[in-house]
Design an enzyme around this catalytic site. Structure first.
Site, PDB file in Angstrom:
ATOM      1  N   GLN A 260      -9.884  -4.358  -4.052  1.00  0.00           N
ATOM      2  CA  GLN A 260     -11.176  -3.788  -3.659  1.00  0.00           C
ATOM      3  C   GLN A 260     -12.181  -3.962  -4.799  1.00  0.00           C
ATOM      4  O   GLN A 260     -13.305  -4.431  -4.591  1.00  0.00           O
ATOM      5  CB  GLN A 260     -10.987  -2.293  -3.341  1.00  0.00           C
ATOM      6  CG  GLN A 260     -12.267  -1.599  -2.933  1.00  0.00           C
ATOM      7  CD  GLN A 260     -12.748  -2.069  -1.570  1.00  0.00           C
ATOM      8  OE1 GLN A 260     -12.009  -2.011  -0.613  1.00  0.00           O
ATOM      9  NE2 GLN A 260     -13.991  -2.530  -1.484  1.00  0.00           N
TER      10      GLN A 260
ATOM     11  N   ARG B 123     -13.497  -8.987   0.570  1.00  0.00           N
ATOM     12  CA  ARG B 123     -12.075  -8.701   0.383  1.00  0.00           C
ATOM     13  C   ARG B 123     -11.253  -9.950   0.714  1.00  0.00           C
ATOM     14  O   ARG B 123     -10.337 -10.329  -0.005  1.00  0.00           O
ATOM     15  CB  ARG B 123     -11.633  -7.546   1.312  1.00  0.00           C
ATOM     16  CG  ARG B 123     -12.222  -6.183   0.963  1.00  0.00           C
ATOM     17  CD  ARG B 123     -11.692  -5.663  -0.350  1.00  0.00           C
ATOM     18  NE  ARG B 123     -10.242  -5.660  -0.393  1.00  0.00           N
ATOM     19  CZ  ARG B 123      -9.460  -4.704   0.107  1.00  0.00           C
ATOM     20  NH1 ARG B 123     -10.002  -3.641   0.662  1.00  0.00           N
ATOM     21  NH2 ARG B 123      -8.142  -4.759   0.006  1.00  0.00           N
TER      22      ARG B 123
ATOM     23  N   ARG C 171       0.870  -1.183   0.000  1.00  0.00           N
ATOM     24  CA  ARG C 171       0.000   0.000   0.000  1.00  0.00           C
ATOM     25  C   ARG C 171       0.904   1.230   0.000  1.00  0.00           C
ATOM     26  O   ARG C 171       1.673   1.434   0.947  1.00  0.00           O
ATOM     27  CB  ARG C 171      -0.918   0.008   1.218  1.00  0.00           C
ATOM     28  CG  ARG C 171      -1.706   1.302   1.353  1.00  0.00           C
ATOM     29  CD  ARG C 171      -2.859   1.211   2.320  1.00  0.00           C
ATOM     30  NE  ARG C 171      -3.968   0.477   1.741  1.00  0.00           N
ATOM     31  CZ  ARG C 171      -5.230   0.522   2.187  1.00  0.00           C
ATOM     32  NH1 ARG C 171      -5.526   1.289   3.221  1.00  0.00           N
ATOM     33  NH2 ARG C 171      -6.183  -0.175   1.616  1.00  0.00           N
TER      34      ARG C 171
ATOM     35  N   HIS D  28      -6.960   0.426  -6.825  1.00  0.00           N
ATOM     36  CA  HIS D  28      -7.261  -0.426  -5.663  1.00  0.00           C
ATOM     37  C   HIS D  28      -7.896  -1.708  -6.209  1.00  0.00           C
ATOM     38  O   HIS D  28      -9.096  -1.957  -6.025  1.00  0.00           O
ATOM     39  CB  HIS D  28      -8.193   0.326  -4.710  1.00  0.00           C
ATOM     40  CG  HIS D  28      -8.222  -0.211  -3.310  1.00  0.00           C
ATOM     41  ND1 HIS D  28      -7.471  -1.289  -2.902  1.00  0.00           N
ATOM     42  CD2 HIS D  28      -8.936   0.182  -2.209  1.00  0.00           C
ATOM     43  CE1 HIS D  28      -7.704  -1.531  -1.625  1.00  0.00           C
ATOM     44  NE2 HIS D  28      -8.590  -0.659  -1.183  1.00  0.00           N
TER      45      HIS D  28
ATOM     46  N   ASP E 191     -17.353   6.635  -2.384  1.00  0.00           N
ATOM     47  CA  ASP E 191     -16.108   6.550  -1.606  1.00  0.00           C
ATOM     48  C   ASP E 191     -15.854   7.949  -1.041  1.00  0.00           C
ATOM     49  O   ASP E 191     -16.490   8.925  -1.454  1.00  0.00           O
ATOM     50  CB  ASP E 191     -14.965   6.091  -2.545  1.00  0.00           C
ATOM     51  CG  ASP E 191     -13.625   5.944  -1.839  1.00  0.00           C
ATOM     52  OD1 ASP E 191     -13.597   5.869  -0.591  1.00  0.00           O
ATOM     53  OD2 ASP E 191     -12.582   5.921  -2.532  1.00  0.00           O
TER      54      ASP E 191
ATOM     55  N   CYS F 206     -16.494   1.208  -0.262  1.00  0.00           N
ATOM     56  CA  CYS F 206     -15.307   0.413   0.101  1.00  0.00           C
ATOM     57  C   CYS F 206     -15.003   0.519   1.593  1.00  0.00           C
ATOM     58  O   CYS F 206     -14.313  -0.347   2.132  1.00  0.00           O
ATOM     59  CB  CYS F 206     -14.112   0.875  -0.719  1.00  0.00           C
ATOM     60  SG  CYS F 206     -13.764   2.631  -0.567  1.00  0.00           S
TER      61      CYS F 206
HETATM   62  N1  NVA Z   1     -10.038   6.414  -2.051  1.00  0.00           N
HETATM   63  C1  NVA Z   1      -9.731   6.020  -0.699  1.00  0.00           C
HETATM   64  C2  NVA Z   1      -9.961   4.566  -0.507  1.00  0.00           C
HETATM   65  C3  NVA Z   1      -9.727   4.043   0.884  1.00  0.00           C
HETATM   66  C4  NVA Z   1      -9.954   2.581   1.006  1.00  0.00           C
HETATM   67  C5  NVA Z   1      -8.308   6.388  -0.367  1.00  0.00           C
HETATM   68  O1  NVA Z   1      -7.428   6.191  -1.212  1.00  0.00           O
HETATM   69  O2  NVA Z   1      -8.062   6.902   0.725  1.00  0.00           O
HETATM   70  N1   CP Z   2     -11.464  -0.493   1.851  1.00  0.00           N
HETATM   71  C1   CP Z   2     -10.202  -0.482   2.317  1.00  0.00           C
HETATM   72  O1   CP Z   2      -9.224  -0.659   1.579  1.00  0.00           O
HETATM   73  O2   CP Z   2     -10.115  -0.249   3.645  1.00  0.00           O
HETATM   74  P1   CP Z   2      -8.792   0.012   4.484  1.00  0.00           P
HETATM   75  O3   CP Z   2      -8.233   1.333   4.032  1.00  0.00           O
HETATM   76  O4   CP Z   2      -9.230   0.027   5.919  1.00  0.00           O
HETATM   77  O5   CP Z   2      -7.816  -1.094   4.195  1.00  0.00           O
END
Ligand code: NVA
Ligand code: CP
Length: 304
Positions: free
Chosen positions: A128, A286, A98, A125, A218, A258
């Site tokens: 997801q 997931r 990540r 992502h 989101d 998500c």
């Molecule tokens: N678009 C959000 C998704 C979090 C799971 C982010 O990147 O923070």
């Molecule tokens: N949806 C998702 O990726 O959640 P987290 O940021 O908690 O991993």
């Protein structure tokens, strides 16, 4: 894992396996498929679902995980991305990453000799999105021709959903404020990969949500965009998914998110907690999708 490199057939196979795993597995196994294998997780951003669902998925397959906080290992800071990738490839069998810049994942892929799984970057992502289409399949029994409306920013989640949708015949439409559409580089890559598949977007959420089978949203400001949050709250206010917008969709439309969610911002509490919401099974999926993915990437030779 880059969804652009996955074929429709591979995506369907992974979804079928994810659903089998959720329903208890297709065939009994004498030994867990990933016994003795290790998964590395490197996270430069916070996480609940992704971290825990990856660790739980790998444990259910018989393997163990090693979590590395981005700050502690300093990819590209404490040492080069190439050295990091080459060293870690000797200790673990796959790496879930990540990160902020998507280029970091691409560089890891170039230098690692193990599978690198994108656990969220600024651009994508994918796990997801695959869990999301699995959720639609689970509750709608089909994907081909299903209309999915994403209301909000053309962000990492929206982009991966658009790609997963194109792979599986889902009709995807983005409803976003002017200036928050998919970036040109994404549009070009999408058009090259899916010639003839329209990448639809609209500035009118009511029009976009009309007759949708699923409505998705989101956060308005993603991780790394905290300084823009106040400005975005003003711009995105007309794009909240509330009961009135859900009423534009089909009566049995699903609501998806998500998570984490901001109640009263991108989604009204009544929708997030309401009867059409599937966000909790969506989060569960997931883990099942990632089990199918890790089994495919790491455990192929081990399957009995
Ligand atoms: N678009 C959000 C998704 C979090 C799971 C982010 O990147 O923070
Ligand atoms: N949806 C998702 O990726 O959640 P987290 O940021 O908690 O991993």
């Amino acid at each position: 894992m880059d969804l652009f490199d996955v074929s429709s057939e591979e995506a369907r196979t992974l979804l079928t396996r994810s659903i089998e795993l959720k329903s208890g597995g297709a065939e009994p196994r004498r030994t867990p498929p990933l016994l003795g294998r290790s998964l590395g997780l490197v996270f430069e951003k916070p996480s609940l679902r992704t971290r825990v669902s990856f660790e739980a998925a790998f444990a259910r397959l018989g393997g163990s995980s090693i979590f590395l906080r981005g700050k502690d290992v300093g990819i590209g800071v404490r040492e080069s991305v190439a050295d990091f990738a080459r060293v870690l490839s000797q200790y673990v069998d796959a790496l879930a990453v990540r990160t902020f810049a998507h280029a970091t994942i691409e560089e890891l892929v170039r230098h690692a000799s193990i599978p690198i799984v994108n656990a969220l970057s600024d651009d994508a992502h994918p796990c997801q999105a695959m869990a999301d289409v699995m959720t639609i399949l689970e509750f709608k029994d089909r994907l081909e021709g299903v209309k999915l409306c994403f209301v909000g920013d053309g962000n990492n989640v929206a982009r991966s959903l658009a790609v997963a949708s194109a792979l599986l015949g889902v009709e995807f439409v983005l409803a976003c404020p002017p200036g928050y559409d998919f970036p040109p580089a994404f549009k070009t890559r999408f058009a090259d990969r899916f010639p003839g598949v329209p990448l639809r977007s609209s500035n009118d959420p009511r029009e976009a949500a009309a007759d949708a089978d699923a409505v998705y949203t989101d956060v308005w400001a993603s991780m790394g965009q905290e300084s823009e949050a106040d400005h975005r709250r003003e711009i995105f206010a007309p794009y909240q998914v509330d009961e009135k917008l859900m009423a534009r969709a089909l009566p049995d439309a699903l609501f998806l998110h998500c998570l984490p969610a901001h109640r009263g911002e991108e989604v009204a509490s009544g929708v997030l907690d309401g009867p059409q919401s599937r966000v909790i099974p969506q989060a569960a999926n997931r883990m099942y999708f990632q089990m199918a993915l890790l089994e495919w990437l790491v455990g192929g030779a081990n399957r009995e």
